[in-house]
Design an enzyme around this catalytic site. Structure first.
Site, PDB file in Angstrom:
ATOM      1  N   GLY A  45      35.172  -7.330  60.248  1.00 26.27           N
ATOM      2  CA  GLY A  45      34.275  -8.012  61.180  1.00 26.27           C
ATOM      3  C   GLY A  45      33.528  -9.117  60.464  1.00 26.27           C
ATOM      4  N   CYS A  98      29.468  -4.605  53.832  1.00 27.37           N
ATOM      5  CA  CYS A  98      29.247  -5.882  54.512  1.00 27.37           C
ATOM      6  C   CYS A  98      29.649  -6.999  53.565  1.00 27.37           C
ATOM      7  CB  CYS A  98      27.768  -5.997  54.873  1.00 27.37           C
ATOM      8  SG  CYS A  98      27.348  -7.522  55.743  1.00 27.37           S
ATOM      9  N   HIS A 140      27.400  -2.888  64.056  1.00 28.26           N
ATOM     10  CA  HIS A 140      27.120  -3.547  62.770  1.00 28.26           C
ATOM     11  C   HIS A 140      27.112  -5.073  62.940  1.00 28.26           C
ATOM     12  CE1 HIS A 140      27.705  -4.017  58.232  1.00 28.26           C
ATOM     13  NE2 HIS A 140      27.949  -5.227  58.704  1.00 28.26           N
ATOM     14  N   GLU A 141      28.133  -5.594  63.619  1.00 24.19           N
ATOM     15  CA  GLU A 141      28.232  -7.055  63.793  1.00 24.19           C
ATOM     16  C   GLU A 141      27.120  -7.567  64.703  1.00 24.19           C
ATOM     17  OE1 GLU A 141      29.972  -8.629  61.774  1.00 24.19           O
ATOM     18  OE2 GLU A 141      31.056  -6.864  61.087  1.00 24.19           O
TER      19      GLU A 141
HETATM   20 CO    CO Z   1      28.004  -7.200  57.881  1.00 27.16          CO
END
Ligand code: CO
Length: 189
Positions: A45, A98, A140-141
């Protein structure tokens, strides 16, 4: 074209991103570049603030997970102007990472299901619910568009334990194998 990824500490990662309209210049090229950047850095992502654009756009390609998670098959999607309506279900924890925070993986507790409305790259409207792994990636995104990073969701103890590593990232003392855009911090010894 590959784009540099904003590193932990970069101010763009902390802004609440703004909606875009259909006239947004170069949108399709941007989406292409973001996918290319995400594949190169081996992410599933990527949100626009991670390429230094404070706009409400993120993309996901969960197909690398299709063996473990059947619903990840063909899950390659672009989310424009997304809005989370509700998060529901039992909370569960999983290690997250991330691209803006390379080298750190920590367990994040989230609700299982997310109800989200968004437009795709053809400006078709969607109103959908996702649970499990897909629900987690979307949450999360989406957090990125609100200026939230997964490290914000850790316990105070875990936050303390990774403080030094986060500082190293902000100061560019990492080599993630892709280009990063570091915050403009004064050099310290
Ligand atoms: Co991230």
């Amino acid at each position: 074209m590959m784009m540099p990824v904003t590193a932990y500490g970069h101010p763009t990662l902390r802004k609440k991103a703004k909606k875009i309209d259909k006239d947004y210049e170069g949108l399709h090229g941007l989406i292409e570049n973001m996918f290319e950047t995400m594949y190169h850095s081996k992410g599933v992502g990527l949100a626009a603030p991670q390429v230094n654009l404070s706009i409400r756009l993120f993309l996901i390609d969960a197909t690398p997970y299709e063996k473990e998670i059947p619903e990840a098959k063909d899950f390659k999607k672009v989310f424009i102007n997304p809005k989370v309506i509700e998060k529901e279900g039992d909370k569960w924890g999983m290690d997250e990472g991330c691209l803006s925070i390379p080298g750190i993986n920590e367990e994040v507790i989230r609700k299982d299901e997310v109800h989200i409305q968004y437009y795709d790259e053809n400006w078709e409207f969607h109103d959908e619910k996702y649970a499990g792994m897909l629900g987690r990636i979307i949450q999360h995104e989406y957090d990125h568009l609100e200026g939230i990073l997964f490290t914000d969701r850790l316990s105070p103890l875990r936050k303390t334990l990774i403080r030094g590593k986060l500082r190293d990232i902000a100061y560019g003392k990492v080599d993630p194998g892709y280009r990063m855009l570091y915050p403009n911090l004064k050099k310290r010894k």
